[in-house]
Design an enzyme around this catalytic site. Structure first.
Site, PDB file in Angstrom:
ATOM      1  N   ASP A   1       0.979  -1.374   0.029  1.00 54.01           N
ATOM      2  CA  ASP A   1       0.073   0.154   0.098  1.00 54.01           C
ATOM      3  C   ASP A   1       0.927   1.540  -0.138  1.00 54.01           C
ATOM      4  O   ASP A   1       1.801   1.496   0.857  1.00 54.01           O
ATOM      5  CB  ASP A   1      -0.853  -0.048   1.325  1.00 54.01           C
TER       6      ASP A   1
ATOM      7  N   HIS B   1     -10.234  -2.200  -5.794  1.00 52.65           N
ATOM      8  CA  HIS B   1     -11.364  -1.603  -4.706  1.00 52.65           C
ATOM      9  C   HIS B   1     -11.264  -0.228  -4.594  1.00 52.65           C
ATOM     10  O   HIS B   1     -12.053   0.427  -3.999  1.00 52.65           O
ATOM     11  CB  HIS B   1     -10.762  -2.222  -3.175  1.00 52.65           C
ATOM     12  N   ASP B   2     -10.383   0.429  -5.201  1.00 58.55           N
ATOM     13  CA  ASP B   2     -10.390   2.148  -5.304  1.00 58.55           C
ATOM     14  C   ASP B   2     -10.866   2.641  -6.467  1.00 58.55           C
ATOM     15  O   ASP B   2     -10.935   3.776  -6.685  1.00 58.55           O
ATOM     16  CB  ASP B   2      -8.951   2.519  -5.142  1.00 58.55           C
TER      17      ASP B   2
END
Ligand code: NOJ
Length: 577
Positions: free
Chosen positions: A209, A344-345
């Site tokens: 991340d 997911h973004d």
């Protein structure tokens, strides 16, 4: 020219499937996805034809940023399950011949993590140095944060803490304090706690991340672009800082390299090819691959970070970005591309790049599959992309958008309007989150046309189920239809493996870069086969540039592909030439 097949690591010919735990499968009827739910669906995942699974954070978390705020790196969140459940998933993937990749969120923790709980207690607490604390600054006698930096989703990047009367830095939401990577002991604690623990348990790698955020620049004010206010956009002040390379090399040396594990590094901000190669070239010894943001922000009105201002994309830009990415896997570098359309973004790709109306959504989904799966590099598929899930219905009100990035964006726009800052209107802002908000990816997976889309036995799910499951967009119905998006993904993945020399390891050459409606390119293998791919991104018939030499049509995304030279609306084709 180098033959890229030589000594290729497993992940170069792999396709990765991303699972978002809270929305994949609910096994206990509480309306939230969980680990036993994931375990029960591994057979399905394998059946698509993918080689590895990446699971977004399942760790203990107060969910202020949906699991990307971790309060215990070594423990699944109780709402998802326990250690046995996650161990069963590791084993389940391996038994099925798939690799397993976890998410590594180490730029920040949750404010509930025991390190931060200690850190905020007193200035002389041994954990004080784990986070970034600074005294206030006073302007005209008024207390202000130490710099004018804005956090990624909006608001100040500094939060005042009453207990010790200092501010702490958070690049994301208030409850995600940034770790202090400057301190060697802190880095060692991160490696031990978050990385080595899981590598010891046998996972095959990590998605890392915001890995370009670890080293911050000097704490000086960002340039003033909004004179009406103190807080200013400051993205570039907290990415790519001067010690980033040193930190990444150390982390690679002391953790990943010892287990030969793969790393997919999320790197917002690394724009040029040279810059990317610095991080993902084999000789650079930092990461295996980088998740870059160029394509993901192509419709963000020039905003390269997480700002949600939507503007229709330009296909010419998509071509330029694709070409630059493809060079990474080309014969003259030691890098490797990582390609994706969704995660997911990101909102759903059919709604962003093609046409999600009932008439065109199926062919759109298939043509996008063809685009992604004929490119070199390692593709990531996001759950639901393989069945062609589209964005949430336009009629849904703003309250259904619960992601902090969506509501903070709306808040920011409203604040700007109040202050008279020139920019986007409220209506445009809402339309923007309807187009590119992260919420679209986070609604539950659509397994069947039964209650709650077969995701849960509970009618109340943590996010509302996208009603498109009743319109044929669900696994059960698509399994039975040989012309479904799902079965096309299976076909494309098999095709990709069969033609791996040209598709995965071949060289990319784009054609007709100025064409705003269709995208065409050649893929040529090191020693023989050449494929020609033509993709129509428009709603009208388009003539393709005739491929050089004799062309044999191998695959079309249309069930009734017509004339040799004319593409149907949104159709894609692959020829052998
Ligand atoms: C990137 C993740 O993909 C996103 O979901 C999250 O909000 C930020 N990093 C902060 O961890």
């Amino acid at each position: 020219m180098t033959d890229r097949r030589i000594d290729a690591k497993w992940w170069k010919s792999a396709t990765i499937y991303q699972i978002y735990p809270s929305s994949f499968m609910d096994s206990n009827g509480d309306g939230i996805g969980d680990l036993p739910g994931i375990l029960s669906k591994l057979g399905y995942v394998k059946s698509i034809g993918v080689d590895a699974v990446w699971i977004s954070p399942f760790y203990k978390s107060p969910n202020k940023d949906q699991g990307y705020d971790i309060s215990d790196y070594q423990m699944p969140d109780p709402s998802y399950g326990n250690m046995e459940d996650i161990e069963a998933i590791i084993k389940g993937c391996h038994d099925k011949g798939m690799k397993i990749i976890f998410d590594l969120v180490i730029n920040h923790t949750s404010d509930q993590h025991r390190w931060f709980q200690e850190s905020r207690k007193s200035k002389d607490n041994p954990y004080r140095k784990y986070y970034i604390w600074r005294p206030a600054r006073y302007i005209d006698g008024e207390r202000r944060p130490p710099t004018n930096w804005q956090a990624t989703f909006g608001g100040s990047a500094w939060e005042w803490d009453e207990i010790t009367q200092e501010y702490y830095l958070h690049a994301f939401v208030v409850e995600q304090p940034d770790l202090n990577w400057e301190d060697a002991e802190v880095r060692q604690a991160i490696y031990k706690e978050a990385i080595l623990f899981w590598l010891e348990k046998g996972i095959d790698g990590f998605r890392v991340d915001v890995s370009s955020f670890y080293s911050k620049h000097e704490f000086v004010d960002a340039p003033i672009v909004k004179p009406e206010q103190y807080i200013q956009p400051a993205h570039y002040n907290y990415i790519d800082g001067p010690r980033l390379t040193e930190f990444l090399e150390e982390m690679q040396r002391e953790t990943f390299s010892k287990y030969d594990s793969v790393t997919l590094a999320e790197m917002p901000g690394t724009r040029t090819l040279e810059n990317k190669l610095e991080f993902v070239g084999e000789s650079s010894k930092r990461f295996s691959m980088a998740i870059s943001f160029d394509l993901a922000t192509v419709d963000h009105n020039g905003h390269q970070n997480y700002y949600l201002w939507w503007k229709p994309y330009d296909l010419k830009e998509v071509k330029k970005i694709t070409e630059a990415e493809q060079l990474l896997s080309g014969p003259n570098t030691d890098g490797w591309a990582l390609t994706y359309l969704e995660n997911h973004d990101q909102a759903r790709s059919i709604s962003r790049f093609m046409n999600d109306s009932p008439e065109y959504r199926v062919i759109s989904g298939k043509t996008l599959a063809m685009y992604l799966l004929t490119l070199s590099g390692t593709p990531i598929l996001y759950q639901g992309q393989e069945i062609g899930i589209i964005n949430m219905p336009k009629e849904w009100p703003e309250e259904e958008y619960i992601d902090p990035m969506s509501w903070m964006f709306m808040q920011d726009v409203r604040d700007d309007i109040k202050k008279g800052v020139k920019g986007i209107t409220e209506k445009e802002a809402f339309h923007s989150i309807q187009m590119i908000g992260r919420d679209h990816a986070r609604v539950p997976m659509q397994w069947s046309n039964e209650k709650s889309a077969g995701f849960s036995t509970n009618e109340k799910t943590w996010m509302r189920v996208n009603t498109s499951y009743k319109e044929g967009i669900n696994v059960a119905e698509e399994e039975k239809d040989e012309n479904s998006v799902l079965n096309f993904y299976r076909r494309m993945l098999a095709f990709r493996k069969k033609h791996s020399d040209s598709i995965i390891f071949g060289e990319y050459r784009g054609v007709d870069p100025e064409n705003e409606k269709i995208m065409q390119f050649y893929k040529t293998s090191f020693d023989g086969e050449t494929l020609f791919v033509a993709l129509n991104f428009s709603g009208s018939m388009q003539t393709i540039s005739k491929p050089e030499g004799k062309a044999e049509l191998l695959l079309s995304s249309s069930v009734d592909s017509g004339d040799q030279d004319t593409l149907q609306p949104y159709e894609g084709r692959i020829y052998r030439v």
